[in-house]
Write an enzyme that holds these catalytic residues in place. Sequence first.
Site, PDB file in Angstrom:
ATOM      1  N   HIS A   1      -3.058   0.783  11.734  1.00 39.25           N
ATOM      2  CA  HIS A   1      -2.845  -0.636  11.431  1.00 39.25           C
ATOM      3  C   HIS A   1      -1.369  -0.931  11.263  1.00 39.25           C
ATOM      4  CE1 HIS A   1      -3.892   1.734   7.777  1.00 39.25           C
ATOM      5  NE2 HIS A   1      -2.705   1.291   7.397  1.00 39.25           N
TER       6      HIS A   1
ATOM      7  N   ASP B   1       0.841  -1.194   0.000  1.00 40.92           N
ATOM      8  CA  ASP B   1       0.000   0.000   0.000  1.00 40.92           C
ATOM      9  C   ASP B   1       0.882   1.252   0.000  1.00 40.92           C
ATOM     10  OD1 ASP B   1      -2.184   1.696   0.100  1.00 40.92           O
ATOM     11  OD2 ASP B   1      -2.477   1.500   2.264  1.00 40.92           O
TER      12      ASP B   1
ATOM     13  N   ASP C   1      -1.100   8.811  10.157  1.00 42.82           N
ATOM     14  CA  ASP C   1      -1.856   8.308   9.013  1.00 42.82           C
ATOM     15  C   ASP C   1      -3.235   7.772   9.406  1.00 42.82           C
ATOM     16  OD1 ASP C   1      -1.825   7.237   6.156  1.00 42.82           O
ATOM     17  OD2 ASP C   1      -2.164   5.395   7.284  1.00 42.82           O
TER      18      ASP C   1
ATOM     19  N   ARG D   1       3.508  12.619  10.454  1.00 39.87           N
ATOM     20  CA  ARG D   1       2.221  12.613   9.757  1.00 39.87           C
ATOM     21  C   ARG D   1       1.483  11.375  10.248  1.00 39.87           C
ATOM     22  NH1 ARG D   1      -0.122   9.560   5.836  1.00 39.87           N
ATOM     23  NH2 ARG D   1      -1.390  10.516   4.213  1.00 39.87           N
TER      24      ARG D   1
ATOM     25  N   ARG E   1      -3.544   4.630  -7.836  1.00 41.04           N
ATOM     26  CA  ARG E   1      -2.998   5.861  -7.256  1.00 41.04           C
ATOM     27  C   ARG E   1      -1.550   6.098  -7.668  1.00 41.04           C
ATOM     28  NH1 ARG E   1      -4.234   4.941  -1.087  1.00 41.04           N
ATOM     29  NH2 ARG E   1      -3.544   2.882  -1.748  1.00 41.04           N
TER      30      ARG E   1
ATOM     31  N   HIS F   1      -0.428  12.003  -2.884  1.00 36.16           N
ATOM     32  CA  HIS F   1      -0.226  10.690  -3.501  1.00 36.16           C
ATOM     33  C   HIS F   1      -1.525   9.899  -3.606  1.00 36.16           C
ATOM     34  CE1 HIS F   1      -0.566   9.945   0.701  1.00 36.16           C
ATOM     35  NE2 HIS F   1      -0.626   8.657   0.502  1.00 36.16           N
ATOM     36  N   ASP F   2      -2.586  10.368  -2.945  1.00 32.03           N
ATOM     37  CA  ASP F   2      -3.850   9.630  -2.933  1.00 32.03           C
ATOM     38  C   ASP F   2      -4.808  10.156  -4.002  1.00 32.03           C
ATOM     39  OD1 ASP F   2      -3.384   7.683  -0.993  1.00 32.03           O
ATOM     40  OD2 ASP F   2      -3.874   9.046   0.647  1.00 32.03           O
TER      41      ASP F   2
ATOM     42  N   GLU G   1      -3.751  13.107   9.528  1.00 31.44           N
ATOM     43  CA  GLU G   1      -4.293  12.862   8.200  1.00 31.44           C
ATOM     44  C   GLU G   1      -5.693  12.288   8.365  1.00 31.44           C
ATOM     45  OE1 GLU G   1      -4.763  10.337   4.332  1.00 31.44           O
ATOM     46  OE2 GLU G   1      -4.372   9.492   6.292  1.00 31.44           O
TER      47      GLU G   1
HETATM   48  C1  GLC Z   1      -3.694   7.073   4.201  1.00 32.60           C
HETATM   49  C2  GLC Z   1      -2.668   7.116   3.080  1.00 32.60           C
HETATM   50  C3  GLC Z   1      -3.059   6.148   2.021  1.00 32.60           C
HETATM   51  C4  GLC Z   1      -3.159   4.766   2.619  1.00 32.60           C
HETATM   52  C5  GLC Z   1      -4.060   4.735   3.854  1.00 32.60           C
HETATM   53  C6  GLC Z   1      -3.906   3.472   4.632  1.00 32.60           C
HETATM   54  O1  GLC Z   1      -4.929   7.515   3.795  1.00 32.60           O
HETATM   55  O2  GLC Z   1      -2.550   8.419   2.594  1.00 32.60           O
HETATM   56  O3  GLC Z   1      -2.162   6.178   0.944  1.00 32.60           O
HETATM   57  O4  GLC Z   1      -3.667   3.872   1.665  1.00 32.60           O
HETATM   58  O5  GLC Z   1      -3.771   5.789   4.739  1.00 32.60           O
HETATM   59  O6  GLC Z   1      -2.713   3.449   5.353  1.00 32.60           O
END
Ligand code: GLC
Length: 633
Positions: free
Chosen positions: A172, A129, A277, A275, A515, A389-390, A319
Site C-alpha cells: 500500500h 503507522d 513489508d 525488507r 505497539r 516493533h510489532d 515480511e
Molecule cells: C508490517 C509492519 C507493521 C505495519 C504493517 C502495515 O506488518 O511491520 O508495523 O503496520 O506492515 O504496513
Amino acid sequence: MKPVRRGNRPITDAEAFALRWRRVRRDLVGPVSRLYGGVCDHEALLERMRAMMEGHWAKRPAALKALDLWRDLDPEWFLSEEVAAYVFYVDRFCGTLKALPDRLGYLESLGVRYAHMMPLLQPRPGDSDGGYAVMDYRRIDPKLGTMRDFEAACAAMRERRISPCIDLVLNHTAEEHEWARKAREGDPHYQAFYRMYDDEAEPQAFEASLLEVFPEQAPGNFTWIDGIPGPNGGKWVWTTFNSFQWDLNWANPEVFLAILDTILHLANRGVEVFRLDAVAFMWKRMGTTCQNLPEVHDILQALTQATRVAAPAVIHKAEAIVGPRELVPYLGAGRHEGRASQLAYHNNLMVQFWSALASRDTRLMTHVMRTHFPERFRRAAFAPYIRCHDDIGWAITPEDTAHVPGMEAPAHRAFLADFYTGQFPGSFARGADFQSNPETGDRRTNGSFASLAGLETALEAGDPEAIDLAVRRILLGHALIASYGGVPLLYMGDELGLLNDHSYLDDPARAGDGRWMQRPAMDWERAAEAPDTDAPHGRIWRGTRAILATRAATPQLASHVGTRVLDAGEGVFAYERLAEDRPVTCLCNFTDGERLAHVPVPANAVDLLTGTAPKREGDAVRLAPYAALWLRA
Ligand code: GLC
C-alpha cells in the site's frame, strides 16, 4: 536475445549486464507471464523491464558495482556465521542520519553486520503507522535527513562491512502519495494502481472471506473516499490496514514496473537489503482471505530476480507474519525453490519461544519446528527474532496442539495472552493486549522483550533472584536466534533489556497504537555503562555480545548448515546444526529449574558459549535454569 561473446579482456559493464540478464531471464519469464500474460503482451513487458533495469545499471555508482562483483562471486554472503542484524528507528537510535556514522562503532562492538533502519522514506504527516504509510518513496523523511545523508550513512556502513537495510512498503501507499492523489483526482491510469469500487457490492462480497488486521483501530478492509469522480460521488478503496493506507493493485503490470523502478532507484543509493513489508496481502482473489495467494510468490520471485540483474549486491527479506504452512513458500518452495526472497521473518520460532517460556513446556515447539520446516533452504534462510516493533500474534493452530496431549489451541492462545499481560496467576510478564477481537476471540500482545521476560516486575519487586531469572530468559532468547540458523535480528534495546515505554500516550499521533510500547528510545547512558556494570543491562549486553562473537567464530553455525530438531523432553528444546565436520548440538532449557537433556552428545564435547565441558548424568546433559548450551566436539 543476442549472445554475449567472450573476449580476451576483462568484461565490460554492458557485457556484465547482458550476461546477468541472460542468466536471470529464464527465472523471470515464468512469473511475469503467469502474472501478466492475461492482461498484456508479457514479452513486451519483459522488454520494458530490461530497458528500465539497464537504465538503472548504467547509473549505478562504481562503489556499488564493485560490491556487486563481490556478491556475484559470493551470492550466499548473507548466510555467513558472521552476519547478524540490528533493527532500529533512526530517530530513536541516534536522532538523524547525519549522526548515524558516529554510532556505527557501537553496532560493530556488538558484532552487527546488517543494520535495518526502520521506515525512513517520507511518511504522510500525523499518524503514519510508524512510517508504513509512505507518501514519497524517493525522499527521506525530512525529520531524519536528506537522501544525501542517507547515501553518506550507507557509504559509512559499507566501509565497516555493515549492510544497510530499509523497509519497502509494497502492499500500500499513503493516501497522500502522488499516485493516490492523481487517482483521487480521477486520472484513470492511477486509479488502476489501486482497488477502487463505485458501490459496496464487490467490497462486501470480498469482506465475506477477509480477516481484519486492525479490528479495533481500523475495522473492515475498505474505506469510502468522498469526492473521487464517479457515479456516486466517491469510491470504496481497498485499505487492509489503516484507512489512510491504500492497497496497491498488483494485478496491474504498471504497479509492478513502478515498484521495481523504486527498488532499483533506492538500491543505487546504497540499500543492500530490502525488507518487503506485508507481502502476504499483495494479491486478491474473491472467496479467499486474500493472503499468501500463489501470485504473491510469483511477484516476489520476479522482484528478487530482476534485482539480481541490475543490483546483484542486493537481497530481499519478506515480511510475512503467517502460520507455519504458509511461511515456507516465502523462502522458495516448488517452482520457486532457490529463486524467491533470500530471507523471511521466522515468526513461528518467535511465537514458539514465548509459548514454551510461559508454559515451561517445549513439546509444542518441538513439534511445530520439526514438522513444518525443512532442515535447510536453497540460497535462502530465515531471519529468526524474539521481538520486533510489532505485536505478537499467537499463531498456534489446532492441528498442531493436537499433537500435545492435554493442549487445545484456543485455550492455549488465551493462556498466552493472559500470561503475557500479567493476568495469569504467577506470571512474570508485563505486557498489554492489542487488537482484541471479541468476534473471533483473537488477542495479540504488546510489550518489550525484557518486560515480557519478567525484568520489569522483578526490578519493581527488587528481587535479585527474579532479576537473575529474567536476565537468563533474555539471554536464552538471544542464544536461540543466534544458533538456530538464519540471520538473527536483534531489536534495538533488547541487548540492554530496555523496558516497556509508555511515553507514546502523550503524543496524539501515536497514542492510538499500543505497539509504541515496544519502541523505546535508545538509552545511551545504559549502553555506555554496559561493558562494566553488574546491573542487568550490563549482564545482558555482555552476554549478547559474547553470543554473537561465538557465533561469528563458529562456521558450523552458518545459515547454509541445516538444522534438525531433536527430542529432548518436556522442558528442553534441542536441535543439531548438521555440519559435516563438527556438528553442534544446541540445548535450551525453557524452565526455571535444572533439567536433564537426553540427547546424544560426543564424549569430548565442549560448550562453545562458556568453553567448559557440560555436566553429565549418565547419558544425559544437565542444564541450569534457562541455560543455553552449544555443544561441539
Ligand atoms: C508490517 C509492519 C507493521 C505495519 C504493517 C502495515 O506488518 O511491520 O508495523 O503496520 O506492515 O504496513
